[in-house]
Design an enzyme around this catalytic site. Structure first.
Site, PDB file in Angstrom:
ATOM      1  N   GLU A  74      49.831  51.695  49.735  1.00 11.24           N
ATOM      2  CA  GLU A  74      50.791  53.104  49.988  1.00 11.24           C
ATOM      3  C   GLU A  74      51.470  52.644  51.360  1.00 11.24           C
ATOM      4  O   GLU A  74      51.244  53.222  52.430  1.00 11.24           O
ATOM      5  CB  GLU A  74      49.968  54.418  50.191  1.00 11.24           C
ATOM      6  CG  GLU A  74      50.962  55.442  50.212  1.00 11.24           C
ATOM      7  CD  GLU A  74      51.133  56.191  51.337  1.00 11.24           C
ATOM      8  OE1 GLU A  74      51.809  57.114  51.487  1.00 11.24           O
ATOM      9  OE2 GLU A  74      50.394  55.748  52.345  1.00 11.24           O
ATOM     10  N   ASP A  80      45.769  54.084  51.687  1.00 16.07           N
ATOM     11  CA  ASP A  80      46.694  54.968  52.572  1.00 16.07           C
ATOM     12  C   ASP A  80      47.118  54.207  53.745  1.00 16.07           C
ATOM     13  O   ASP A  80      46.336  53.777  54.600  1.00 16.07           O
ATOM     14  CB  ASP A  80      45.895  56.302  52.960  1.00 16.07           C
ATOM     15  CG  ASP A  80      46.718  57.226  53.387  1.00 16.07           C
ATOM     16  OD1 ASP A  80      47.539  58.056  52.731  1.00 16.07           O
ATOM     17  OD2 ASP A  80      46.841  57.635  54.756  1.00 16.07           O
TER      18      ASP A  80
END
Lengths: 672, 672
Positions: free
Chosen positions: A420, A391
């Site tokens: 990401e 993330d």
């Protein structure tokens, strides 16, 4: 001749007699600072400008070895044009391969070819023959026993030949050429001054279909909060759809302080479960599971069950903490503290994100922090996880990622990291260079023909092609693109087909995707009533879904090697800008696909597509078969331009497999 | 939280808290393997992608220093777009400059701007102010006496401000920003990992007009063989034509063995003088002068006389020997020997060049050979020569050139080397990268508009622009291009104007050029009765010559800075492919030239040229003056497209100086 006045302080090269030089080596990222990327079974095609002074013939070879090997392997380079040479090797093991180049002057071949030219010109070759004899005798001096004898025999035969023609015939013998190549003077070999690297990852780093879902929304039989056990029940259907990877948002305890409510409300109600990305509570942090999802053992059981379906489970690693995360007490120096004694929360002024606390990558205990975060990966690797979706990696320092990924790969070269990083292009590329296997992309916002062609061309061309592997997502829990909002069901079909056939890696966030959920917060690309902040009771039996089409396409991807790599896309001409058309051709050129997708979710689009007969290697006028794998229809063509019609009410795409080997008159002999 | 199983063998970076990264640095040739090139007074514009993780503000600066300086000089980089930054420095001294980059996170600015946003959003800033106070106190701790006091005062004023508005006003004070910049934490500065280099040469390495002639053909008053003294008589006329460099083919004793006769005949007559490139006789080699030309002292006198006209004398260094060269006896190991005991001559089978003996760059005494050849340069440098035209450098090893040029430049950074490598593009570029100041080019064979535009664009664009300086020659003793053979006098004018206005360095081989000599050996680009093999009695008083035009153009070159650099050419649209049109604009944008040249030596060519008003910074509709420097005519224009007519019977070119500052109504106030 005067004596030089300069004192003898010259810095000489190691051996000035080495005359071959190397330039413009490709692939080579930032002067070799970063490795290029491949998956097992892929080729590394290496090119370089290689030449020497003067007119002597040269030879060059590519050196390569796996990091575990001591000896270089060699393959000869082929001359292309304009001093450019090429060779390739295939990577077969995980980890790092090294490669470099070597070259030398081919004195013996030069002599042999010159001898030939002189002979053709009618020159008398007595002295010239003796020059070759000297070359052979020098090689014999370098060779051991047996080869030395063989070489001396050749030298005698050339010297004693009854005439020049006979000498020339001996000089041309293949065995002599081989012996001379083996026993060349190694002192005169030039080596390229850099050793370059290839990071080799599992095939799934390039080819895989990802299915993201929130485990707490798994059908729970009325419990209100899905568990890992409930997730097991979904595996047969996910496997039937053909996915290889299921990816779970964070599975850890969720903080209570400043917990977000429904639709990201700043104040949560009692029953709101919170965002899974607000990691950490008194019940634990990044290495514990949320108590309502189940135990670590339950998670390991899900992993084992998934493996039974050939499905890997990818975890979401989000390096941030809720204010109650155990790290805050255990490692206060990993965070920034405010003058009022509270820990610094995330913010994008004037907005505050008080439920999320970032790590301080300028901590004086940065080594401790790096080790601590690395160990989170190692913990889950020990439990059997080998794929991580990371993330927001672009908000942690680049140096940390390069170190961590290298640290992990030392013992676990099989681990795949998906970045990401929805951010600026240079930042995304940097993360790829320093080790991330894959990255989310701008595909989510590329809708027109021109945008898609340009973006795919950028991704499939060096330098990006050497280090950046895209993973195409039509949606994510954070992104409900506008085209899905306004385009309805046809838009979902279009975006799914584009993602799954343009990129070997793609993923969807389901069941929202396959059930056509398209309600957004007005003016935003955020889902209304986002699953990030609440538990959803998806009706997996609702017939309004596209699971059969997804299953069909994933089956086509498995059966057609052309769809198992990203780098082979080639766009075709169409006379309608609402139709995107491209070929995908397998490396062995046996599997030929021709794909046409409508980019318009509203209207029927018809037009002509130009089938690139030259690229498909189909002779003009030869009939060929187009087999539409989506509806299993077939047609025979023999023209370059062909009409297609795509309907938004139907599947607005065609995936043709091209069969260029139709049986023709001249083939009947073989069958009859 | 489990303890990691991996032993603590991690390799950490020096300081993991440094978060700024650098990529895509330009100029940077082959990862910094070679220096870029500049002449004194030129700029080095450095660009790079510079960024950090997250959203903090960053700053970056360019570091540079001359090799003689210990301290880096600094200049701040400016943000452009898409993470790209730029800064520039000007080189002012001969030798090597180094440059690199540094960057850091701007915590204080980030805090200040965030404070502003929070204030605008109406947030209460008590705690936020204290964060800034902490930053300032840390800087004060790093600062010495006086600045520490100043900084602590600012910290107090922000802490004790009566309200947030006042605190913000203090935070914004310029002096505080300066102090915080000075006393940033040096531990957190990231340095780019490479130090790059610039090789700085004299301005003549970029801008110069070369005149090549055979000194033995200088008018000798009936002696039959010109001398250095005779050459002195030519200096006034060469100076009047405006040349800065005279370049003499080799001036050394010429071999007798296998001497070439008229038109390269394999057997010379008694009276044939031989080719000056067959260097060496019992009278000496590369450091002696041909007895018939005069003594070393005569040569030094010619040098001194030329210097009086601001003319440098360039020597031709041809590293090859006649069979009688003293080196053959003194250093037999510098040559290859044939089995019959003769020294190996040059050949391109089946052709033999028995008057020329190459050095063996694979000699076991390669260090001795390299030193010996270097010392030839040093000998002539000691006599006052600083410009060398190097014959066929591509037939000597690359390593030798890199070493030799670096060796010479250690003490003589003023020396200019022109590479006479008419060979493959990669080879020519390599010689430039490893140190040659200039190179001959393919200009001699580029005649059409498309060819010229493409070639100039390649040369003036990175990477070539950073290391390869062209020198354009319409003819040489080796090359009488076809266009001069068939195009007659207009072709000579066209080729001269193109060479002298497209490239800041150009040269001609005279008097053959300015007297329009165009008789070739049929089917070849070799001069018939070439001066290489015989002495010519040029009639310097023959009025059939283009010396006045040459003088005019060299004067224009001297008066117009736009023609003193090569990199500023910009091609303009024309509606006639036989007219080449381009602008040249000086760096200060004060000197604007617009040049149109006919490429057709036979026919009148008329057409429209598009004046690039945007590039010339002329507002639409504003009148501007075009002053043709070739014939001193003027015209006022105010349109973008303008008609030109070029006649082969006249000078088939226009060199406009553009005056965009015509006096207009609104200017009268200033004058009246």
């Amino acid at each position: 001749m005067p004596v030089s006045n300069t004192p003898p302080t010259e810095k000489f090269p190691e051996d000035g007699r080495r005359r071959v030089v190397f330039e413009g080596v490709a692939p080579e990222i930032e002067g070799g600072r970063y490795p290029v990327k491949r998956v097992i079974g892929e080729k590394v095609i290496v090119e370089a400008d290689i030449f020497a002074d003067g007119h002597d013939e040269i030879s060059a070879w590519l050196l390569f070895r796996h990091q575990s090997e001591m000896q270089w392997r060699k393959t000869p380079m082929q001359f292309l044009l304009n001093d450019r040479w090429r060779a390739a090797f295939t990577v077969e093991e995980l980890g790092i391969y090294h490669y470099s180049l070597a070259g030398r002057i081919e004195h013996f071949s030069t002599w042999k070819h010159d001898l030939d030219k002189k002979y053709q010109a009618g020159r008398f070759l007595e002295i010239e023959r003796l020059i070759g004899v000297e070359f052979i005798q020098e090689a014999a001096d370098r060779a051991g026993d047996k080869d030395a004898l063989l070489l001396r025999k050749y030298a005698e035969r050339i010297r004693d030949a009854k005439d020049d023609a006979q000498a020339l015939a001996v000089a041309r013998e293949e065995e002599l050429a081989e012996l001379m190549a083996i026993h060349h003077n190694p002192e005169l070999v030039t080596h390229y001054e850099r050793q370059l690297s290839v990071a080799v990852e599992p095939e799934k780093a390039l080819f895989g279909a990802w299915y993201e879902f929130f485990p707490r929304s798994a059908p729970s039989g009325g419990k209100g909060h899905g568990t890992f056990r409930d997730c097991e029940q979904l595996l047969p259907e996910i496997a039937r759809m053909g996915f290889d990877i299921i990816y779970l948002p964070p599975i850890h305890p969720i903080g209570l302080t400043h917990r977000k409510g429904k639709n990201n409300a700043t104040i949560a109600r009692e029953e709101d479960p919170g965002s899974p990305w607000a990691i950490g509570s008194p019940e634990g942090g990044h290495t514990e599971t949320h108590p309502k999802l189940g135990t670590i053992e339950d998670f390991e059981r899900l992993l084992a069950q998934a493996r039974g379906y050939d499905i890997d489970v990818a975890l979401d690693i989000a390096f941030q903490a809720s204010p109650e995360h155990p790290f805050v007490r255990q490692h206060p120096d990993w965070f920034r503290w405010r003058p009022d004694g509270t820990v610094q929360y995330a913010e994008n002024p004037p907005k505050k994100y008080e439920d999320i606390i970032p790590f301080d990558f300028e901590s004086n205990d940065w080594k401790g922090l790096w080790r601590g975060l690395r160990d989170i990966f190692l913990y889950w690797i020990e439990k059997g996880v080998t794929i991580f979706r990371v993330d927001n990696p672009h908000t942690k320092s680049f140096g940390f990622w390069e170190w961590t990924i290298a640290e992990i790969r030392k013992d676990h070269p099989e681990v795949i990291f998906l970045s990401e990083a929805f951010t600026r292009p240079k930042v995304m590329f940097r993360l790829a260079k320093l080790g991330f296997s894959q990255s989310y992309t701008y595909f989510s916002w590329r809708n027109t023909k021109r945008e898609l062609e340009q973006y795919l061309t950028e991704l499939c061309t060096p330098p990006a092609r050497e280090f950046f592997r895209p993973n195409f997502w039509p949606n994510t829990p954070d992104i409900l693109p506008e085209i899905l909002q306004y385009g309805g069901k046809p838009a979902f079909l279009i975006r799914h087909i584009l993602a799954s056939t343009l990129s070997a890696s793609y993923g969807i966030y389901g069941p929202a995707f396959e059930m056509f959920v398209n309600q957004a917060i007005p003016g935003k690309e955020e889902y209304l009533d986002s699953e990030k902040y609440e538990i959803k009771n998806w009706d997996w039996d609702d017939p309004e879904n596209m699971r059969d089409l997804i299953a069909r396409i994933n089956q086509i991807r498995r059966e057609n090697p052309a769809l198992q790599t990203t780098w082979n896309v080639n766009f075709c001409q169409t006379d309608n800008d609402n139709i995107l058309c491209y070929t995908k051709i397998s490396e062995d050129r046996e599997n030929l696909l021709l794909i046409a997708v409508s980019l318009d979710p509203f209207n029927r689009q018809a037009g002509n597509i130009q089938i690139p007969l030259d690229i498909l290697e189909i002779p003009a006028e030869q009939p060929f078969l187009l087999h539409n794998l989506l509806d299993d229809t077939r047609q025979i063509c023999n023209t370059e331009w062909n009409r297609v019609e795509l309907h938004p009410g139907d599947v607005p795409a065609i995936i043709y497999r091209v069969n260029r080997r139709l049986r023709r008159e001249q083939d009947f002999d073989y069958f009859m």
